[in-house]
Design a protein around this motif. Structure first.
Motif, PDB file in Angstrom:
ATOM      1  N   UNK A 103      85.016  89.869  12.997  1.00 53.59           N
ATOM      2  CA  UNK A 103      84.218  90.440  14.087  1.00 53.59           C
ATOM      3  C   UNK A 103      84.155  89.490  15.280  1.00 53.59           C
ATOM      4  N   UNK A 104      83.935  88.198  15.019  1.00 56.88           N
ATOM      5  CA  UNK A 104      83.853  87.201  16.091  1.00 56.88           C
ATOM      6  C   UNK A 104      85.206  87.096  16.799  1.00 56.88           C
ATOM      7  N   UNK A 105      86.264  87.046  15.968  1.00 57.01           N
ATOM      8  CA  UNK A 105      87.609  86.935  16.553  1.00 57.01           C
ATOM      9  C   UNK A 105      87.889  88.143  17.469  1.00 57.01           C
ATOM     10  N   UNK A 106      87.556  89.337  16.977  1.00 62.26           N
ATOM     11  CA  UNK A 106      87.812  90.559  17.747  1.00 62.26           C
ATOM     12  C   UNK A 106      87.015  90.563  19.047  1.00 62.26           C
ATOM     13  N   UNK A 107      85.775  90.065  18.999  1.00 63.64           N
ATOM     14  CA  UNK A 107      84.930  90.070  20.199  1.00 63.64           C
ATOM     15  C   UNK A 107      85.434  89.045  21.214  1.00 63.64           C
ATOM     16  N   UNK A 108      85.772  87.855  20.715  1.00 62.54           N
ATOM     17  CA  UNK A 108      86.216  86.790  21.624  1.00 62.54           C
ATOM     18  C   UNK A 108      87.560  87.142  22.250  1.00 62.54           C
ATOM     19  N   UNK A 109      88.418  87.789  21.437  1.00 65.20           N
ATOM     20  CA  UNK A 109      89.755  88.162  21.954  1.00 65.20           C
ATOM     21  C   UNK A 109      89.786  89.652  22.284  1.00 65.20           C
ATOM     22  N   UNK A 110      88.722  90.112  22.912  1.00 61.36           N
ATOM     23  CA  UNK A 110      88.587  91.554  23.192  1.00 61.36           C
ATOM     24  C   UNK A 110      89.801  92.130  23.940  1.00 61.36           C
ATOM     25  N   UNK A 111      90.199  93.328  23.482  1.00 60.54           N
ATOM     26  CA  UNK A 111      91.321  94.064  24.102  1.00 60.54           C
ATOM     27  C   UNK A 111      92.650  93.311  24.021  1.00 60.54           C
ATOM     28  N   UNK A 112      92.806  92.467  23.075  1.00 64.27           N
ATOM     29  CA  UNK A 112      94.113  91.818  22.865  1.00 64.27           C
ATOM     30  C   UNK A 112      94.685  92.358  21.553  1.00 64.27           C
ATOM     31  N   UNK A 113      95.855  91.897  21.223  1.00 63.92           N
ATOM     32  CA  UNK A 113      96.480  92.309  19.976  1.00 63.92           C
ATOM     33  C   UNK A 113      95.639  91.850  18.774  1.00 63.92           C
ATOM     34  N   UNK A 114      94.951  90.688  18.923  1.00 62.92           N
ATOM     35  CA  UNK A 114      94.109  90.170  17.833  1.00 62.92           C
ATOM     36  C   UNK A 114      92.957  91.128  17.550  1.00 62.92           C
ATOM     37  N   UNK A 115      92.386  91.634  18.642  1.00 65.26           N
ATOM     38  CA  UNK A 115      91.263  92.570  18.532  1.00 65.26           C
ATOM     39  C   UNK A 115      91.721  93.836  17.797  1.00 65.26           C
ATOM     40  N   UNK A 116      92.870  94.359  18.233  1.00 59.62           N
ATOM     41  CA  UNK A 116      93.356  95.605  17.625  1.00 59.62           C
ATOM     42  C   UNK A 116      93.696  95.407  16.137  1.00 59.62           C
ATOM     43  N   UNK A 117      94.310  94.238  15.889  1.00 60.20           N
ATOM     44  CA  UNK A 117      94.691  93.930  14.512  1.00 60.20           C
ATOM     45  C   UNK A 117      93.434  93.795  13.632  1.00 60.20           C
ATOM     46  N   UNK A 118      92.446  93.091  14.168  1.00 64.93           N
ATOM     47  CA  UNK A 118      91.211  92.858  13.400  1.00 64.93           C
ATOM     48  C   UNK A 118      90.513  94.182  13.111  1.00 64.93           C
ATOM     49  N   UNK A 119      90.457  95.056  14.104  1.00 66.39           N
ATOM     50  CA  UNK A 119      89.755  96.335  13.903  1.00 66.39           C
ATOM     51  C   UNK A 119      90.548  97.278  12.992  1.00 66.39           C
ATOM     52  N   UNK A 120      91.870  97.157  13.028  1.00 66.63           N
ATOM     53  CA  UNK A 120      92.684  97.955  12.098  1.00 66.63           C
ATOM     54  C   UNK A 120      92.401  97.502  10.668  1.00 66.63           C
ATOM     55  N   UNK A 121      92.338  96.175  10.489  1.00 70.30           N
ATOM     56  CA  UNK A 121      92.035  95.648   9.147  1.00 70.30           C
ATOM     57  C   UNK A 121      90.663  96.121   8.674  1.00 70.30           C
ATOM     58  N   UNK A 122      89.713  96.104   9.618  1.00 72.97           N
ATOM     59  CA  UNK A 122      88.353  96.539   9.262  1.00 72.97           C
ATOM     60  C   UNK A 122      88.354  98.003   8.826  1.00 72.97           C
ATOM     61  N   UNK A 123      89.131  98.805   9.558  1.00 72.97           N
ATOM     62  CA  UNK A 123      89.204 100.236   9.236  1.00 72.97           C
ATOM     63  C   UNK A 123      89.829 100.441   7.848  1.00 72.97           C
ATOM     64  N   UNK A 124      90.857  99.644   7.554  1.00 71.18           N
ATOM     65  CA  UNK A 124      91.493  99.757   6.228  1.00 71.18           C
ATOM     66  C   UNK A 124      90.469  99.379   5.145  1.00 71.18           C
TER      67      UNK A 124
END
Lengths: 521, 306
Positions: free
Chosen positions: B117-138
């Motif tokens: 969550x922290x990584x996704x917020x700090x790197x908002x709208x980057x590939x890291x954010x998308x990757x992190x949220x995809x993992x969360x969804x899985x």
């Protein structure tokens, strides 16, 4: 703030350590060099107390040795009882026990102990009816006792071969007559050494049991309960389990490829059947019942749902039961081998002539549509689907309803069902009386027939075994003609084993013969 | 604070009584009864009536409930109709495993979820954010039994790192905890991200940055500490889901915990065990949420209960 966080972390660690210490780690990952036998089972028996449980199986029956037993040919032979004498009209029998047998507690298996065990059985076992209507039990000498029944009870001798009637040592009970499930004592080959509730039951060989030369071929037996099918198979493939009971059908071929694995197949004694509530008007006409029987293709069900691992049965009893008749089986097979045209004709003769747009036969404007109850066993559900398809071929529409076993057991005696896929298993033909077709005892099938009641009642009190067989044959002939249910098949008991010099399964009742089990050194 | 505590404790007690009534009604209303299960196919009308009387099931339902609660208050949850063990014994036998499983899952899920969550917020709208949220969804959507089997096949069957099933100490709980914790991690990651993004926009963060606060200090001391309150609430709520998830996880990993006990008790209609277990589990969930509420005051001194 920092101090608070440190306190919280410390609290977590302490809690973690306390919890880790609460439960011992019982299993070892490796059993190399040990003579431990690990058996994988689906579920834990509800109790090891044979007078309380309604689910016997490999995990609780080896605690008990039976008074009589069936040999590998199916003959009833002495076991704890050396011999017996039927007196007069057969209402009284004197039993003489072997004199050198002890319970696991060290107490002798004598007449007094067996009497007390029978008294507890009659008082508390769900299977007490299988001891008959006992009037009195009298101790004649230390190793002789006499049982007197209110009426003759011919099935008693076969029933004595089941663990349900095996003697238990009641001296281990507490002052309230309880506690047997925690400290059981029988006289069987395995003595309970540890109960890990929900996980495993650990046994050791009972040193005073009548072992073969050389003594027991193993040091301990660990029955592990693993409900998930995939997990159980993986444990076996990985070598953590030596004996896998009730191998799921879809894995048999895969396991057979492993040269170290042996698959033991023994025909079961449980007969699966397609039944219905015979009191419902729709099943009143015998032609309808016969048409249903004739529309069923057992081999197709067995091949499609059980990978061919079952034997088709046409007569009312499985081969393993006393009373089974090859003549009746042949007669039923000849009559009810699948014949769609004849089945359709029978339905038409019964008045089911019209058809609606879905191809369902109709009578008086009502379609022949019934609900079929099936439990949550996936194999049974697949079988129900095949039956649904087969009956549709003669215009009978089946709606499948999956119910929990608890619901089926409660609701069917009330007649809440229309059709059901169910099963029964008992080693004596008296099961036709006390479970299936006896007067006021036909709980699932609700079949009423005075002639059959009379034959089954007579058979239950006929002490001459040949005469008794004839009575059952007569009753079964009528049942085949009347077709109040459709016997389907007896599943094979399939066990996968590895790492044994010798491993024997009883060919009639399918139980593990522990005196013939020897682990590979 | 003391009046707040009194109010909360009263609410808790009312909730527990509500839970007990609900559980009692449900178990008595569903079809299938324990007498039929115990007596099986061989029951007669007479034996059914006799056993119902012996088990007290022939009494009016209100009498049964009041008698049950009177005993429960004294710590007596009854004796299993099926096994002969007392319900307290059954719970005590199995609670260590379920409690450890829930505890490790929460730790794993919180650590993973907050990190992502922290990584996704700090790197908002980057590939890291998308990757992190995809993992969360899985993590949220993948079924527990599927994850469990995947982990068993990979880490136990192929790599032989962990035991396949059964309980043999901490080591045997690692895969079940990961299975159970992944779903929790997904929810926590999403909540942490959204909460962090709210906090990052605040003036005091901009001030801290202007004053030259380092990235590490900015994220973990200024942002995360303030963003963590809703996450803590979510963790408390997840405890209930963990108890439910434990049923599947314990079945797949053959763990002798409360989850597997409740499955067998329901299928056999073992009324005392089902009632006792649900009452116990309900009480634990209520207590955990109460503890979480109290934790707020420690994490954010601005929160005071009056």
């Amino acid at each position: 703030m920092m101090k608070n966080k440190f306190g919280l972390i410390s609290l977590f660690i302490v809690l973690l350590l306390v919890l880790s210490g609460c439960t011992e780690g019982e299993q070892s990952d490796s059993k190399e060099g040990s003579r431990e036998v690990v058996v994988g089972l689906v579920s834990e028996p509800d109790s090891v107390d044979i007078h309380r449980t309604s689910s016997t199986g490999e995990a609780n029956t080896p605690l008990y040795d039976t008074l009589l037993k069936q040999d590998f040919e199916g003959n009833i032979v002495p076991n704890l009882i050396a011999d017996y004498e039927i007196i007069g009209d057969g209402k009284e029998v004197i039993f003489n026990l072997k004199e050198d047998v002890k319970f696991h507690s060290g107490k002798p298996v004598n007449a007094e102990a067996v009497k007390l065990s029978f008294e507890r059985l009659v008082e508390s076992s769900p299977f007490s009816t299988n001891a008959g209507d006992i009037d009195s039990i009298e101790v004649i000498s230390e190793y002789s006792f006499k049982i007197k029944w209110k009426d003759q009870f011919a099935p008693f001798f076969i029933n004595l071969t089941t663990s349900f009637l095996a003697p238990i040592d009641v001296s281990v009970l507490d002052e309230n007559g309880e506690g047997f499930e925690k400290n059981p004592s029988g006289s069987g080959p395995l003595k309970l050494s540890k109960i890990n509730r929900g996980d495993s039951l650990v046994y050791e060989p009972y040193e005073d049991f009548n072992w073969n030369d050389g003594g027991p071929g193993f040091d301990s037996v660990n029955f592990r309960f693993i409900p998930d099918e995939e997990t159980r198979i993986l444990e076996f493939k990985k070598g953590n389990i030596d004996v896998l009971l009730n191998v799921p059908y879809q894995y048999i071929k895969d396991l057979e490829k492993d040269s170290e694995v042996t698959i033991e197949r023994v025909p079961g004694d449980v007969l699966s059947y397609l039944g219905w509530n015979n009191k419902l008007p729709i099943f009143q006409d015998v032609k309808v019942r016969q048409a249903i029987a004739m529309a069923i293709d057992r081999e197709s069900i067995i091949d499609n749902t059980l990978n061919g691992e079952a034997k088709a049965v046409f007569g009312p009893l499985p081969k393993a039961a006393f009373g089974y008749s090859e003549n009746i089986e042949t007669m039923a097979r000849d009559k009810y081998t699948r014949n769609i045209e004849q089945a359709k004709n029978l339905l038409a003769e019964a008045g089911w002539t019209e058809k609606n747009k879905d191809g369902v036969v109709m009578k008086d404007g009502k379609p022949f549509a019934v609900e079929l109850w099936v439990d949550d066993d996936p194999a049974n559900q697949r079988a129900a689907q095949v039956i649904q398809n087969q009956l549709m071929k003669i215009g009978i529409k089946i709606n499948i309803a999956v119910k929990e076993s608890a619901v089926i057991i409660e609701q069917t005696p009330k007649g809440a069902h229309q059709m059901l896929l169910w099963s029964f298993g008992w080693p004596d033909a008296d099961v036709l009386n006390f479970l299936l077709f006896g007067k006021d005892k036909s709980k699932r099938l609700h079949y009423e027939n005075e002639a059959i009641y009379s034959l089954l009642d007579k058979a239950a009190i006929e002490m001459d075994q040949d005469a008794r067989l004839k009575l059952y044959e007569e009753a079964m002939e009528m049942l085949v003609e009347e077709s109040p249910f459709v016997p389907l098949y007896v599943k094979e008991n399939i066990t996968a084993v590895r790492n044994f010099e010798s491993f024997v399964v009883h060919p009639i009742n399918g139980s593990i013969e522990w005196q013939d089990v020897k682990v590979k050194e | 604070m003391s009046s707040y505590l009194l109010k909360r404790i009263t609410t808790m007690l009312i909730t527990i009584i509500g839970v007990s009534i609900l559980v009692f009604m449900i178990i008595h209303l569903i079809p299938g009864n324990p007498v039929n299960h115990i007596l099986g196919d061989y029951a007669t009308e007479e034996s059914i009536r006799e056993l119902e009387s012996r088990l007290g099931l022939d009494r009016p339902i209100t009498v049964q409930y009041l008698s049950y609660m009177a005993n429960a208050i004294q710590g007596n949850l009854g004796t299993s109709f099926i096994t002969g063990y007392t319900v307290v014994e059954e719970i005590m036998n199995r609670i260590p495993i379920t409690a450890q499983l829930a505890f490790y899952s929460i730790i794993f899920g919180s650590f993973l979820g907050i990190s992502i969550g922290v990584l996704a917020a700090v790197k908002k709208n980057t590939i890291y954010d998308q990757l992190a949220m995809t993992l969360a969804l899985i993590g949220i959507s993948a079924p527990g039994f599927w994850i469990a089997l995947f982990l068993i096949l990979l880490f136990s069957y192929q790599l032989s790192i962990f035991p396949i099933s059964g309980y043999s100490g901490f080591y045997s709980l690692i895969l079940p905890s990961i299975t159970l914790g992944l779903g929790t991690a997904g929810s926590i990651a999403r909540m942490t991200r959204s909460s962090m993004l709210d906090v990052i926009k605040q003036d005091y963060i901009r001030t801290a940055r202007a004053k030259g606060a380092g990235a590490y200090r900015l994220i973990f001391q200024h942002c995360l500490q303030n963003a963590v309150i809703p996450v803590i609430t979510l963790i408390g709520m997840q405890f209930g889901y963990l108890m439910a998830g434990a049923v599947v996880t314990e079945t797949v990993f053959a763990l002798p915990g409360l989850g597997s006990l409740i499955v067998s008790a329901i299928s056999t209609r073992d009324i005392p065990t089902v009632q006792g277990l649900l009452l116990f589990m309900g009480s634990i969930i209520i207590l955990v949420n109460f503890a979480v509420d109290l934790l707020y005051t420690k994490l954010d001194p601005r929160i005071q209960y009056e």
